[in-house]
Motif scaffolding. Structure first.
Motif, PDB file in Angstrom:
ATOM      1  N   TRP A  49       7.640   6.320   2.898  1.00 28.55           N
ATOM      2  CA  TRP A  49       8.514   5.991   1.517  1.00 28.55           C
ATOM      3  C   TRP A  49       8.168   6.722   0.123  1.00 28.55           C
ATOM      4  O   TRP A  49       8.986   7.324  -0.602  1.00 28.55           O
ATOM      5  N   ASN A  50       6.802   7.344   0.066  1.00 26.97           N
ATOM      6  CA  ASN A  50       6.518   8.190  -1.157  1.00 26.97           C
ATOM      7  C   ASN A  50       7.519   9.332  -0.951  1.00 26.97           C
ATOM      8  O   ASN A  50       7.630   9.954  -1.677  1.00 26.97           O
ATOM      9  N   GLN A  51       7.465   9.890   0.289  1.00 22.15           N
ATOM     10  CA  GLN A  51       7.915  11.269   0.745  1.00 22.15           C
ATOM     11  C   GLN A  51       9.497  11.086   0.330  1.00 22.15           C
ATOM     12  O   GLN A  51      10.053  12.007   0.009  1.00 22.15           O
TER      13      GLN A  51
ATOM     14  N   ASN B 263       0.974  -1.133  -0.159  1.00 24.75           N
ATOM     15  CA  ASN B 263       0.040  -0.029   0.005  1.00 24.75           C
ATOM     16  C   ASN B 263       0.777   1.323   0.006  1.00 24.75           C
ATOM     17  O   ASN B 263       1.998   1.275   0.371  1.00 24.75           O
ATOM     18  N   ASP B 264       0.199   2.296  -0.427  1.00 26.09           N
ATOM     19  CA  ASP B 264       1.029   3.628  -0.315  1.00 26.09           C
ATOM     20  C   ASP B 264       1.446   3.966   0.823  1.00 26.09           C
ATOM     21  O   ASP B 264       0.598   4.607   1.710  1.00 26.09           O
ATOM     22  N   ASP B 265       2.751   3.837   1.182  1.00 30.37           N
ATOM     23  CA  ASP B 265       3.168   4.224   2.633  1.00 30.37           C
ATOM     24  C   ASP B 265       3.847   5.791   2.117  1.00 30.37           C
ATOM     25  O   ASP B 265       4.591   6.141   1.543  1.00 30.37           O
ATOM     26  N   PRO B 266       3.153   6.650   3.002  1.00 29.69           N
ATOM     27  CA  PRO B 266       3.387   8.167   2.797  1.00 29.69           C
ATOM     28  C   PRO B 266       4.893   8.475   3.156  1.00 29.69           C
ATOM     29  O   PRO B 266       5.585   9.163   2.506  1.00 29.69           O
TER      30      PRO B 266
ATOM     31  N   TRP C 227      16.374   9.160   4.502  1.00 34.90           N
ATOM     32  CA  TRP C 227      16.627   8.180   3.511  1.00 34.90           C
ATOM     33  C   TRP C 227      18.054   8.138   3.302  1.00 34.90           C
ATOM     34  O   TRP C 227      18.844   8.992   3.553  1.00 34.90           O
TER      35      TRP C 227
ATOM     36  N   ILE D  45      11.149   9.323  -1.663  1.00 40.14           N
ATOM     37  CA  ILE D  45      11.237   9.130  -3.151  1.00 40.14           C
ATOM     38  C   ILE D  45      11.115  10.504  -3.752  1.00 40.14           C
ATOM     39  O   ILE D  45      12.010  10.825  -4.398  1.00 40.14           O
ATOM     40  N   GLN D  46      10.011  11.243  -3.339  1.00 39.76           N
ATOM     41  CA  GLN D  46       9.858  12.693  -3.658  1.00 39.76           C
ATOM     42  C   GLN D  46      11.122  13.352  -3.292  1.00 39.76           C
ATOM     43  O   GLN D  46      11.660  14.338  -4.151  1.00 39.76           O
TER      44      GLN D  46
END
Length: 173
Positions: A16-18, A11-14, A120, A20-21
Motif C-alpha cells: 500500500w505504501n509503495q 499496520n503499515d502495509d508495504p 494500482w 501511494i509513493q
C-alpha cells in the motif's frame, strides 16, 4: 461503561505504501514534463515580444492555457511567426492533446486503490467553476495506462522544448 471493540489502526502495509509513493511519483513526473513545456512556451513568448517590428502583437498573459493559445496564434498559418514556426506549431498542437491531464494532476484529489496483483489504480476528482456552476470531473487511470500517459507526455514535452529552442534560435538570428 462498555467502550466496545477498540479501533484497530492499519499496520503499515508495504504494498500500500509503495502504491501511494508510486502514484505520487507518477504525478510529479508528469507535472515536471508539463512544467518544462510551460517554461519553453513562456520563454518563447518573451523572446518574440522583444523582437522589434514583429513583437508588438505578442501577448504576455498570466494563465498557461492563455499562453499556449497566444503562441499557437503566433505560429499558426496566418500568424506573425508562421514561416519560422511550422514545426513548433505541430509540436505544440501534439502536446495540447494532453492538456486536460494537467488539471487533474495539479488540482485533482486522488483516491488510490490496489488490485490483488499489486497494480494500482488512481481516481482523480477535480472540481472547477465554469459560468458560476460547479463542474465535477473524474479521471480513472490504471497503472499501465498511467505509465503510457507519462511516456507520451515525456515524448511530446521533450519534442516541444527542443523545437521551441530551435525556433527561438532561428527567430533571434
Amino acid at each position: 461503561m462498555d467502550e466496545g471493540a477498540p479501533i484497530e489502526i492499519a499496520n503499515d502495509d508495504p504494498l500500500w505504501n509503495q502504491a501511494i509513493q508510486d502514484v505520487n511519483a507518477w504525478r510529479g513526473a508528469c507535472l515536471q514534463h508539463f512544467s518544462a513545456a510551460e517554461a519553453a512556451v513562456t520563454e518563447t513568448l518573451l523572446l518574440l515580444k522583444a523582437i522589434p517590428g514583429r513583437g508588438e502583437t505578442v501577448r504576455l498573459r498570466h494563465l498557461i492555457g492563455q499562453r499556449f493559445d497566444d503562441l499557437s496564434k503566433l505560429i499558426e498559418a496566418e500568424g506573425a511567426f508562421a514561416q519560422e514556426g511550422k514545426a513548433a506549431a505541430k509540436a505544440l498542437s501534439n502536446l495540447r492533446t494532453l492538456e486536460g491531464l494537467r488539471s487533474f494532476l495539479a488540482h485533482g484529489q486522488a483516491k488510490i486503490a490496489l488490485e490483488r496483483t499489486g497494480k494500482w489504480i488512481v481516481i482523480l476528482r477535480h472540481v472547477s467553476i465554469r459560468g458560476q456552476q460547479a463542474e465535477r470531473l473524474m479521471l480513472l487511470c490504471e497503472q499501465a495506462e498511467a505509465e503510457e500517459r507519462l511516456a507520451d507526455l515525456k515524448r511530446k514535452s521533450q519534442k516541444l522544448c527542443s523545437v521551441l529552442g530551435n525556433f527561438r534560435r532561428t527567430v533571434k538570428s
